[in-house]
Write an enzyme that holds these catalytic residues in place. Structure first.
Site, short mmCIF file in Angstrom:
data_model
loop_
_atom_site.label_atom_id
_atom_site.label_comp_id
_atom_site.label_asym_id
_atom_site.label_seq_id
_atom_site.Cartn_x
_atom_site.Cartn_y
_atom_site.Cartn_z
N ASN A 1 0.75 -1.12 0.26
CA ASN A 1 0.07 0.03 0.03
C ASN A 1 1.01 0.96 -0.04
OD1 ASN A 1 -1.84 1.97 0.49
ND2 ASN A 1 -2.01 1.30 2.50
N TRP A 2 0.82 1.89 -1.22
CA TRP A 2 1.92 3.13 -1.33
C TRP A 2 1.23 4.32 -0.60
CZ3 TRP A 2 3.68 2.78 -7.15
CH2 TRP A 2 4.23 1.60 -7.15
N LYS A 3 -0.11 4.19 -0.25
CA LYS A 3 -0.74 5.47 0.50
C LYS A 3 -0.33 6.42 -0.70
CE LYS A 3 0.42 3.44 4.91
NZ LYS A 3 0.03 3.64 6.13
N HIS B 1 -9.53 0.89 4.65
CA HIS B 1 -8.11 0.98 5.36
C HIS B 1 -8.44 1.85 6.70
CE1 HIS B 1 -4.28 2.28 6.37
NE2 HIS B 1 -3.82 1.17 5.69
N GLU C 1 -6.88 4.25 7.81
CA GLU C 1 -6.81 5.64 7.45
C GLU C 1 -7.94 6.40 6.96
OE1 GLU C 1 -2.92 5.42 5.66
OE2 GLU C 1 -2.16 4.87 7.38
N GLU D 1 -5.56 -5.39 10.19
CA GLU D 1 -4.50 -4.43 10.64
C GLU D 1 -4.72 -3.60 11.85
OE1 GLU D 1 -2.58 -3.10 6.78
OE2 GLU D 1 -4.30 -1.72 6.74
N GLY E 1 2.17 1.84 10.74
CA GLY E 1 2.88 3.06 10.57
C GLY E 1 3.69 3.58 12.11
N SER F 1 3.15 -2.50 10.28
CA SER F 1 4.79 -2.51 10.28
C SER F 1 5.40 -3.71 10.31
CB SER F 1 5.04 -1.92 11.83
OG SER F 1 4.57 -0.89 12.18
N GLY G 1 2.57 -1.18 4.43
CA GLY G 1 2.74 0.25 4.06
C GLY G 1 4.36 0.58 3.67
C1 PEP Z 1 -0.79 -0.13 5.79
O1 PEP Z 1 -0.76 1.09 5.31
O2 PEP Z 1 -1.81 -0.78 5.56
C2 PEP Z 1 0.24 -0.55 6.85
C3 PEP Z 1 0.21 -1.70 7.40
O3 PEP Z 1 1.35 0.29 6.93
P1 PEP Z 1 2.86 -0.02 7.67
O4 PEP Z 1 3.24 -1.22 7.08
O5 PEP Z 1 3.70 1.15 7.53
O6 PEP Z 1 2.47 -0.31 9.19
#
Ligand code: PEP
Length: 236
Positions: free
Chosen positions: A6-8, A90, A92, A160, A166, A196, A217
């Site tokens: 997931n590049w956000k 997601h 976010e 998640e 993050g 993470s 992410g």
């Molecule tokens: C995500 O954005 O879905 C995610 C899991 O981010 P990260 O790996 O940076 O925690």
């Protein structure tokens, strides 16, 4: 083992194309790989990855086919671009943009109706875990998704925990396994872990019986960390 990056809100079309051309040369250890660029970079990613096994997915999708929904993108539009599917719900989106179980369900339904695969995200906040509400929250979120997708084809859940996204705070493999088993008891589809995930912890997570892959992410934004994370997960 499915690994989705997931590049956000990172990588515009030029950077996305260069990154995807470089991805073509890497060894992912046999994992199924999906990259999820921002909307504006989807076409560039699809073109750069044409003829490979690496799939491209969007980070969101609206429930209407078309209409007066400023700033939104519909499932038929994504399908026309040649993307494989979309992330939906997601944390976010849920936390920052008012996404609810109801809107998540509508997005899931629309994506499936238009032949897009769905990675639907669920997960508890820190406060919910502290209050002993993890199972109740996951049940509410998963049941909303399950009701919208009774056929279950092309549906993947991503667990998640919000406190792990993050933050560098990864769930222990045992804690993640417990949540995955709970989710699968409610809805028997593949479940990815997200929060993470890095090359250093991917193998231990992937070794759990109910962890079928990862939604990544930060570590998906850099070529070598993403490829080595995939190889670690595949070797488990
Ligand atoms: C995500 O954005 O879905 C995610 C899991 O981010 P990260 O790996 O940076 O925690």
């Amino acid at each position: 083992m499915l690994i989705a990056g997931n590049w956000k809100m990172y990588k515009g079309p030029v950077e996305a194309a260069a990154f995807c051309r470089a991805l073509r040369e890497l060894d992912f250890g046999g994992c199924d790989v999906v990259v999820c660029p921002p909307f504006v970079s989807l076409a560039a990613a699809v073109a750069a990855l044409a003829g490979t096994e690496i799939a491209v997915a969007a980070q969101n999708v609206h429930w209407a086919t078309e209409g007066a929904f400023t700033g939104e993108v519909s499932a038929p539009m994504l399908h026309e671009l040649g993307v494989y599917g979309a992330i939906v719900g997601h944390s976010e989106r849920r936390q920052l943009f008012g996404e609810t179980d109801e809107t998540v369900a509508r997005r899931v339904r629309a994506a499936l109706d238009h032949h897009l695969g769905v990675i639907a995200c669920v997960g508890e906040t820190d406060a919910e875990r502290e209050a002993g509400e993890t199972e109740a929250v996951l049940t509410r979120q998963v049941e909303a998704i399950a009701a919208a997708a009774p056929e279950r084809d092309e549906l993947v859940i991503a667990y998640e925990p919000v406190w792990a996204i993050g933050t560098g705070k990864t769930a222990t493999p045992e804690l993640a396994q417990e949540a995955h088993a709970w989710i699968k008891s409610l809805l028997p589809v593949p479940v990815l872990y997200g929060g993470s995930v890095k090359p250093e912890n991917a193998a231990a997570l992937a070794a759990q019986p109910d962890i079928d892959g990862a939604l990544v992410g930060g570590a998906s934004l850099e070529l070598e960390s993403f490829a080595s994370l995939c190889r670690e997960a595949a070797g488990a």
